[in-house]
Design an enzyme around this catalytic site. Structure first.
Site, PDB file in Angstrom:
ATOM      1  N   GLY A 190      -8.066   7.895   8.222  1.00 36.20           N
ATOM      2  CA  GLY A 190      -6.936   8.104   9.121  1.00 36.20           C
ATOM      3  C   GLY A 190      -6.876   9.524   9.644  1.00 36.20           C
ATOM      4  N   CYS A 193      -1.877  -0.893  -0.732  1.00 40.31           N
ATOM      5  CA  CYS A 193      -1.317   0.428  -0.420  1.00 40.31           C
ATOM      6  C   CYS A 193       0.089   0.562  -0.965  1.00 40.31           C
ATOM      7  CB  CYS A 193      -1.353   0.688   1.082  1.00 40.31           C
ATOM      8  SG  CYS A 193      -0.340  -0.455   2.045  1.00 40.31           S
ATOM      9  N   GLU A 205      -1.896   2.847   9.600  1.00 41.58           N
ATOM     10  CA  GLU A 205      -1.246   2.325   8.397  1.00 41.58           C
ATOM     11  C   GLU A 205      -2.140   2.699   7.223  1.00 41.58           C
ATOM     12  OE1 GLU A 205       0.129  -1.868   6.287  1.00 41.58           O
ATOM     13  OE2 GLU A 205      -0.427  -1.858   8.408  1.00 41.58           O
ATOM     14  N   SER A 219      -7.899   3.888   4.688  1.00 43.45           N
ATOM     15  CA  SER A 219      -7.729   5.047   3.816  1.00 43.45           C
ATOM     16  C   SER A 219      -7.141   6.239   4.568  1.00 43.45           C
ATOM     17  CB  SER A 219      -9.076   5.452   3.210  1.00 43.45           C
ATOM     18  OG  SER A 219      -9.937   5.964   4.212  1.00 43.45           O
TER      19      SER A 219
END
Length: 395
Positions: free
Chosen positions: A227, A279, A245, A223
């Site tokens: 991050g 994502c 990522e 998430s």
């Protein structure tokens, strides 16, 4: 499945509190074990550190041989691995099997990339030579997500090992069984002790690993909120590598096209595949005002209503199964409620179909007249529609 950590080539019981993973389609327990505390993380990092020199000096030919053997084992175990992924994530079996296939395919991609980009290059200059040499970084922490519990961490682990790094892997606490099964394949492939270590657990385990002073880098998929925390934590440590990522509030812009069927198919796949838990899924859809747009939206409503939600392991395979947990299902209902409070109009209502499981129906909300919409990724099968007048305006 009774679970364990994998440290220095041995299966060991973690020292923390018990935790379990459940099948989001049935509520049944799929994995039971202990979370890893700071001492468990210390042991895993120490094992990885002890293995760095020998693994880094192992020839690239030998490293590739082991990695390719792992790929062969993954391919052979595709049915079993796919079943475990389905049990833990709720993804339909047809989709989980494609994930297992992608894991095997990652090996050749990683080897080719390493051979193209690694090694030593020499550039002769008039009075000197410029030499670039690549070497392993050292001990890398890998954090895996729940939506692709095999493929995404595998995409970090395989290239890291090919390059001569050692790894401490912490999977999502929602998908520990997939990680454990994968580690057993690595062990069977002949990976030396300490090169790849597994620590199971949730946020406390992750914090212990990410803050450990003896890791040389962290590779994270997950998430945006987590991050950001990791980004702040690694600030001031330029000697350590941080690869993030993360997710995104992805837009999909539709304009008048001749092949409406193709546009509808692309929209459904982009927004609702994996129950919206990718994502790369579209979260926001832009469709023009006017007769063409009205027709497109009408057909989209019918298509969303027709999406098959069902038993991910059943013989009659659905397009989507449940989201990963009852908590995730409740979060999607809450997200829809918030959009309606801001002025959204439900075209297809997302519903929590069974409060004991993660099953939700896909939703579509017209937010054209809504105000103060948050730039937030809702990780599930909920698509926001905005109507526009000019294509430039949509862009």
């Amino acid at each position: 499945m009774t679970g364990h950590n994998y440290v220095d080539g041995k299966w060991v019981e973690a020292s923390g509190q018990p935790f379990s993973a459940v099948n989001p389609a049935t509520g049944a327990t799929t994995w039971l074990g202990n979370s890893s505390d700071a001492s468990d993380v210390d042991a895993a990092v120490a094992a990885a550190r002890s293995a760095t020199a020998e693994w880094a000096h192992t020839t690239i030919v030998e490293r590739i041989k082991i990695v390719e053997r792992f790929g062969e084992l993954v391919k052979a175990a595709g049915e079993e691995l796919g079943a475990i992924i389905t049990q833990e994530t709720g993804k339909p079996l047809w989709e989980s099997k494609t994930e297992a296939g992608a894991m095997a395919g990652k090996v050749a991609v990683s080897v080719a990339a390493h051979m193209e980009r690694g090694g030593t290059t020499v550039q002769q200059l008039p009075d000197a030579a410029s030499i670039t040499r690549h070497r392993p970084l050292g001990v890398l922490a890998v954090f895996g997500p729940y939506n692709f519990p095999g493929h995404l961490p595998n995409g970090h682990i395989v290239p890291a090992l090919v390059a001569g790094n050692t790894v401490v892997f912490k999977p999502s606490e929602l998908t520990p069984g997939t990680a454990e099964f994968t580690l057993r394949l690595w062990n069977e492939a002949g990976l030396p002790a300490g090169v790849l270590n597994l620590v199971q657990g949730a946020a406390d385990t992750g914090r212990a690993l990410s803050s450990h002073t003896d890791i040389d880098g962290l590779l994270f998929t997950g998430s945006v909120s987590t991050g950001r925390i990791l980004h702040a934590q690694f600030a001031g440590h330029p000697e350590k590598m941080l690869a993030l990522e993360l997710g995104g509030n992805n837009p999909l812009v539709v304009r008048e096209v001749a092949d409406v069927d193709a546009a509808l198919l692309m929209t459904i796949q982009s927004a609702y595949l994996s129950a919206g838990q990718r994502c790369t899924c579209a979260r926001r859809l832009f469709v023009p005002h006017g007769e063409w747009g009205d027709s497109f939206v009408d057909r989209l409503v019918t298509a969303v209503q027709g999406i098959k939600v069902g038993d991910p392991a059943g013989l009659d395979q659905p397009f989507i199964g449940p989201v990963v947990s009852t908590h995730a299902a409740e979060a999607m209902v809450a997200a829809q409620t918030r959009l309606l409070e801001l002025g959204g109009v439900p075209l297809v209502e997302l519903k929590h179909l069974d409060t004991a499981t993660g099953f939700v129906s896909p939703g579509l909300v017209d937010v054209t007249a809504a105000h103060d919409l948050p730039d937030e990724e809702y990780f599930g099968p909920l698509l926001q529609l905005t109507r526009y007048d000019l294509f430039d305006e949509a862009i």
